[in-house]
Scaffold this motif. Structure first.
Motif, PDB file in Angstrom:
ATOM      1  N   ARG A  77       0.832  -1.215   0.000  1.00 25.83           N
ATOM      2  CA  ARG A  77       0.000   0.000   0.000  1.00 25.83           C
ATOM      3  C   ARG A  77       0.858   1.253   0.000  1.00 25.83           C
ATOM      4  O   ARG A  77       0.593   2.205  -0.720  1.00 25.83           O
ATOM      5  N   TRP A  78       1.879   1.260   0.844  1.00 27.39           N
ATOM      6  CA  TRP A  78       2.720   2.458   0.946  1.00 27.39           C
ATOM      7  C   TRP A  78       3.978   2.341   0.102  1.00 27.39           C
ATOM      8  O   TRP A  78       4.928   3.085   0.293  1.00 27.39           O
ATOM      9  N   GLU A  79       3.993   1.401  -0.832  1.00 26.62           N
ATOM     10  CA  GLU A  79       5.103   1.213  -1.769  1.00 26.62           C
ATOM     11  C   GLU A  79       6.425   1.040  -1.042  1.00 26.62           C
ATOM     12  O   GLU A  79       7.422   1.671  -1.364  1.00 26.62           O
ATOM     13  N   SER A  80       6.402   0.172  -0.031  1.00 27.66           N
ATOM     14  CA  SER A  80       7.586  -0.204   0.755  1.00 27.66           C
ATOM     15  C   SER A  80       8.236   0.959   1.478  1.00 27.66           C
ATOM     16  O   SER A  80       9.428   0.940   1.773  1.00 27.66           O
ATOM     17  N   ALA A  81       7.466   1.984   1.764  1.00 29.12           N
ATOM     18  CA  ALA A  81       8.006   3.095   2.553  1.00 29.12           C
ATOM     19  C   ALA A  81       8.352   2.574   3.945  1.00 29.12           C
ATOM     20  O   ALA A  81       7.627   1.751   4.501  1.00 29.12           O
ATOM     21  N   PRO A  82       9.465   3.018   4.521  1.00 30.18           N
ATOM     22  CA  PRO A  82       9.821   2.569   5.871  1.00 30.18           C
ATOM     23  C   PRO A  82       8.740   2.943   6.883  1.00 30.18           C
ATOM     24  O   PRO A  82       8.197   4.046   6.835  1.00 30.18           O
ATOM     25  N   MET A  83       8.418   1.993   7.763  1.00 24.57           N
ATOM     26  CA  MET A  83       7.415   2.230   8.800  1.00 24.57           C
ATOM     27  C   MET A  83       8.017   1.907  10.158  1.00 24.57           C
ATOM     28  O   MET A  83       8.840   1.001  10.275  1.00 24.57           O
ATOM     29  N   THR A  84       7.599   2.651  11.166  1.00 23.19           N
ATOM     30  CA  THR A  84       8.016   2.348  12.539  1.00 23.19           C
ATOM     31  C   THR A  84       6.766   2.231  13.404  1.00 23.19           C
ATOM     32  O   THR A  84       5.770   2.930  13.179  1.00 23.19           O
ATOM     33  N   ARG A  85       6.843   1.330  14.392  1.00 22.68           N
ATOM     34  CA  ARG A  85       5.712   1.071  15.290  1.00 22.68           C
ATOM     35  C   ARG A  85       6.042   1.580  16.686  1.00 22.68           C
ATOM     36  O   ARG A  85       7.131   1.362  17.206  1.00 22.68           O
ATOM     37  N   GLN A  86       5.043   2.251  17.284  1.00 23.55           N
ATOM     38  CA  GLN A  86       5.125   2.655  18.683  1.00 23.55           C
ATOM     39  C   GLN A  86       3.891   2.102  19.386  1.00 23.55           C
ATOM     40  O   GLN A  86       2.791   2.136  18.838  1.00 23.55           O
ATOM     41  N   ASP A  87       4.080   1.604  20.605  1.00 26.50           N
ATOM     42  CA  ASP A  87       2.991   1.038  21.391  1.00 26.50           C
ATOM     43  C   ASP A  87       2.798   1.849  22.666  1.00 26.50           C
ATOM     44  O   ASP A  87       3.781   2.273  23.292  1.00 26.50           O
ATOM     45  N   PHE A  88       1.526   2.021  23.043  1.00 25.61           N
ATOM     46  CA  PHE A  88       1.180   2.774  24.239  1.00 25.61           C
ATOM     47  C   PHE A  88       0.033   2.087  24.965  1.00 25.61           C
ATOM     48  O   PHE A  88      -0.935   1.655  24.330  1.00 25.61           O
ATOM     49  N   ASP A  89       0.108   2.026  26.272  1.00 27.94           N
ATOM     50  CA  ASP A  89      -1.031   1.613  27.079  1.00 27.94           C
ATOM     51  C   ASP A  89      -2.011   2.779  27.086  1.00 27.94           C
ATOM     52  O   ASP A  89      -1.603   3.940  27.169  1.00 27.94           O
ATOM     53  N   ALA A  90      -3.295   2.478  26.968  1.00 27.08           N
ATOM     54  CA  ALA A  90      -4.321   3.522  26.975  1.00 27.08           C
ATOM     55  C   ALA A  90      -5.267   3.268  28.146  1.00 27.08           C
ATOM     56  O   ALA A  90      -6.325   2.674  27.979  1.00 27.08           O
ATOM     57  N   PRO A  91      -4.905   3.711  29.348  1.00 25.98           N
ATOM     58  CA  PRO A  91      -5.738   3.419  30.513  1.00 25.98           C
ATOM     59  C   PRO A  91      -7.056   4.186  30.546  1.00 25.98           C
ATOM     60  O   PRO A  91      -7.994   3.771  31.207  1.00 25.98           O
ATOM     61  N   VAL A  92      -7.127   5.296  29.789  1.00 26.09           N
ATOM     62  CA  VAL A  92      -8.348   6.114  29.777  1.00 26.09           C
ATOM     63  C   VAL A  92      -8.569   6.630  28.359  1.00 26.09           C
ATOM     64  O   VAL A  92      -7.641   7.100  27.703  1.00 26.09           O
ATOM     65  N   VAL A  93      -9.817   6.553  27.910  1.00 30.56           N
ATOM     66  CA  VAL A  93     -10.223   7.153  26.642  1.00 30.56           C
ATOM     67  C   VAL A  93     -11.418   8.045  26.951  1.00 30.56           C
ATOM     68  O   VAL A  93     -12.379   7.608  27.576  1.00 30.56           O
ATOM     69  N   ILE A  94     -11.331   9.291  26.543  1.00 30.49           N
ATOM     70  CA  ILE A  94     -12.423  10.236  26.734  1.00 30.49           C
ATOM     71  C   ILE A  94     -13.226  10.284  25.434  1.00 30.49           C
ATOM     72  O   ILE A  94     -12.702  10.642  24.385  1.00 30.49           O
ATOM     73  N   GLU A  95     -14.476   9.906  25.510  1.00 34.33           N
ATOM     74  CA  GLU A  95     -15.393   9.979  24.370  1.00 34.33           C
ATOM     75  C   GLU A  95     -16.148  11.300  24.509  1.00 34.33           C
ATOM     76  O   GLU A  95     -17.202  11.373  25.126  1.00 34.33           O
ATOM     77  N   THR A  96     -15.573  12.355  23.962  1.00 35.41           N
ATOM     78  CA  THR A  96     -16.081  13.706  24.162  1.00 35.41           C
ATOM     79  C   THR A  96     -17.504  13.882  23.661  1.00 35.41           C
ATOM     80  O   THR A  96     -18.355  14.433  24.367  1.00 35.41           O
ATOM     81  N   ALA A  97     -17.781  13.425  22.444  1.00 37.06           N
ATOM     82  CA  ALA A  97     -19.121  13.606  21.877  1.00 37.06           C
ATOM     83  C   ALA A  97     -20.180  12.891  22.715  1.00 37.06           C
ATOM     84  O   ALA A  97     -21.318  13.346  22.809  1.00 37.06           O
ATOM     85  N   GLU A  98     -19.779  11.780  23.335  1.00 37.30           N
ATOM     86  CA  GLU A  98     -20.713  11.019  24.164  1.00 37.30           C
ATOM     87  C   GLU A  98     -20.660  11.429  25.627  1.00 37.30           C
ATOM     88  O   GLU A  98     -21.391  10.892  26.455  1.00 37.30           O
ATOM     89  N   LYS A  99     -19.761  12.350  25.944  1.00 44.04           N
ATOM     90  CA  LYS A  99     -19.588  12.841  27.312  1.00 44.04           C
ATOM     91  C   LYS A  99     -19.385  11.690  28.303  1.00 44.04           C
ATOM     92  O   LYS A  99     -20.047  11.598  29.333  1.00 44.04           O
ATOM     93  N   ARG A 100     -18.426  10.803  27.935  1.00 46.68           N
ATOM     94  CA  ARG A 100     -18.140   9.689  28.834  1.00 46.68           C
ATOM     95  C   ARG A 100     -16.654   9.343  28.801  1.00 46.68           C
ATOM     96  O   ARG A 100     -15.941   9.699  27.863  1.00 46.68           O
ATOM     97  N   MET A 101     -16.234   8.669  29.830  1.00 47.93           N
ATOM     98  CA  MET A 101     -14.851   8.229  29.958  1.00 47.93           C
ATOM     99  C   MET A 101     -14.863   6.703  30.027  1.00 47.93           C
ATOM    100  O   MET A 101     -15.672   6.107  30.742  1.00 47.93           O
ATOM    101  N   VAL A 102     -13.949   6.076  29.276  1.00 49.36           N
ATOM    102  CA  VAL A 102     -13.807   4.620  29.297  1.00 49.36           C
ATOM    103  C   VAL A 102     -12.441   4.317  29.896  1.00 49.36           C
ATOM    104  O   VAL A 102     -11.434   4.885  29.480  1.00 49.36           O
ATOM    105  N   THR A 103     -12.424   3.451  30.891  1.00 50.63           N
ATOM    106  CA  THR A 103     -11.154   3.092  31.517  1.00 50.63           C
ATOM    107  C   THR A 103     -10.893   1.596  31.340  1.00 50.63           C
ATOM    108  O   THR A 103     -11.809   0.805  31.211  1.00 50.63           O
ATOM    109  N   SER A 104      -9.618   1.254  31.322  1.00 52.06           N
ATOM    110  CA  SER A 104      -9.226  -0.159  31.325  1.00 52.06           C
ATOM    111  C   SER A 104      -8.251  -0.335  32.478  1.00 52.06           C
ATOM    112  O   SER A 104      -7.256   0.358  32.566  1.00 52.06           O
ATOM    113  N   ARG A 105      -8.586  -1.219  33.368  1.00 51.64           N
ATOM    114  CA  ARG A 105      -7.749  -1.424  34.541  1.00 51.64           C
ATOM    115  C   ARG A 105      -7.150  -2.791  34.534  1.00 51.64           C
ATOM    116  O   ARG A 105      -7.635  -3.725  34.066  1.00 51.64           O
TER     117      ARG A 105
END
Length: 105
Positions: A77-105
Protein backbone atom coordinates in the motif's frame (compact mmCIF):
# COMPACT_ATOMS: atom_id res chain seq x y z
CA UNK A 1 -6.85 -0.68 25.94
CA UNK A 2 -3.81 -0.33 23.73
CA UNK A 3 -2.69 2.17 21.07
CA UNK A 4 -0.41 1.34 18.16
CA UNK A 5 0.93 4.17 16.01
CA UNK A 6 2.58 3.27 12.73
CA UNK A 7 4.56 6.14 11.22
CA UNK A 8 5.47 5.90 7.55
CA UNK A 9 7.57 7.96 5.22
CA UNK A 10 5.68 9.14 2.16
CA UNK A 11 7.46 8.33 -1.07
CA UNK A 12 8.85 11.27 -3.05
CA UNK A 13 6.52 12.77 -5.60
CA UNK A 14 3.30 11.67 -3.86
CA UNK A 15 0.54 14.17 -3.25
CA UNK A 16 -2.51 14.06 -0.98
CA UNK A 17 -4.75 12.63 -3.71
CA UNK A 18 -2.23 9.83 -4.37
CA UNK A 19 -2.40 8.88 -0.68
CA UNK A 20 -6.18 9.00 -0.41
CA UNK A 21 -6.54 6.15 -2.92
CA UNK A 22 -4.88 3.48 -0.73
CA UNK A 23 -6.35 4.96 2.46
CA UNK A 24 -9.90 4.82 1.17
CA UNK A 25 -9.25 1.46 -0.48
CA UNK A 26 -8.12 -0.12 2.78
CA UNK A 27 -10.98 1.18 4.94
CA UNK A 28 -13.12 -1.91 4.38
CA UNK A 29 -10.25 -4.10 5.63
CA UNK A 30 -10.68 -2.66 9.13
CA UNK A 31 -14.46 -2.55 9.48
CA UNK A 32 -14.92 -6.05 10.91
CA UNK A 33 -11.65 -6.68 12.75
CA UNK A 34 -12.38 -8.30 16.12
CA UNK A 35 -11.02 -6.37 19.11
CA UNK A 36 -10.13 -3.28 17.02
CA UNK A 37 -11.95 -0.33 18.53
CA UNK A 38 -10.92 2.44 16.16
CA UNK A 39 -8.46 3.23 13.35
CA UNK A 40 -7.29 6.63 12.13
CA UNK A 41 -5.09 7.73 9.26
CA UNK A 42 -3.20 10.98 9.60
CA UNK A 43 -1.36 13.07 7.04
CA UNK A 44 0.88 15.96 8.03
CA UNK A 45 0.29 19.17 6.05
CA UNK A 46 3.50 18.59 4.10
CA UNK A 47 2.66 14.83 3.88
CA UNK A 48 5.78 13.79 5.77
CA UNK A 49 5.24 11.69 7.74
CA UNK A 50 1.93 9.87 7.63
CA UNK A 51 0.48 7.83 10.49
CA UNK A 52 -1.91 4.99 11.10
CA UNK A 53 -3.31 5.03 14.65
CA UNK A 54 -5.11 2.01 16.07
CA UNK A 55 -6.99 1.63 19.35
CA UNK A 56 -7.21 -2.03 20.41
CA UNK A 57 -8.79 -3.83 23.34
CA UNK A 58 -5.34 -5.21 24.23
CA UNK A 59 -1.72 -5.37 23.06
CA UNK A 60 -2.13 -9.10 22.43
CA UNK A 61 -4.94 -8.33 19.97
CA UNK A 62 -2.74 -5.82 18.15
CA UNK A 63 0.21 -8.20 18.05
CA UNK A 64 -1.99 -10.95 16.62
CA UNK A 65 -3.32 -8.66 13.87
CA UNK A 66 -0.02 -7.09 12.79
CA UNK A 67 1.39 -10.29 11.27
CA UNK A 68 3.48 -10.90 8.14
CA UNK A 69 0.36 -10.77 5.90
CA UNK A 70 -0.51 -7.33 7.26
CA UNK A 71 3.10 -6.21 6.85
CA UNK A 72 3.18 -7.35 3.22
CA UNK A 73 -0.12 -5.67 2.36
CA UNK A 74 0.88 -2.46 4.12
CA UNK A 75 4.28 -2.41 2.42
CA UNK A 76 2.48 -2.75 -0.92
CA UNK A 77 0.00 0.00 0.00
CA UNK A 78 2.72 2.46 0.95
CA UNK A 79 5.10 1.21 -1.77
CA UNK A 80 7.59 -0.20 0.75
CA UNK A 81 8.01 3.09 2.55
CA UNK A 82 9.82 2.57 5.87
CA UNK A 83 7.42 2.23 8.80
CA UNK A 84 8.02 2.35 12.54
CA UNK A 85 5.71 1.07 15.29
CA UNK A 86 5.12 2.65 18.68
CA UNK A 87 2.99 1.04 21.39
CA UNK A 88 1.18 2.77 24.24
CA UNK A 89 -1.03 1.61 27.08
CA UNK A 90 -4.32 3.52 26.97
CA UNK A 91 -5.74 3.42 30.51
CA UNK A 92 -8.35 6.11 29.78
CA UNK A 93 -10.22 7.15 26.64
CA UNK A 94 -12.42 10.24 26.73
CA UNK A 95 -15.39 9.98 24.37
CA UNK A 96 -16.08 13.71 24.16
CA UNK A 97 -19.12 13.61 21.88
CA UNK A 98 -20.71 11.02 24.16
CA UNK A 99 -19.59 12.84 27.31
CA UNK A 100 -18.14 9.69 28.83
CA UNK A 101 -14.85 8.23 29.96
CA UNK A 102 -13.81 4.62 29.30
CA UNK A 103 -11.15 3.09 31.52
CA UNK A 104 -9.23 -0.16 31.33
CA UNK A 105 -7.75 -1.42 34.54
Amino acid sequence: MHIVIWTFEVMEGKNRNDLMIPIEGSAADYQDVPELIRCYYGLAPELKPGVEIYLWKSKADADKFFDSDWDGETSRRWESAPMTRQDFDAPVVIETAEKRMVTSR
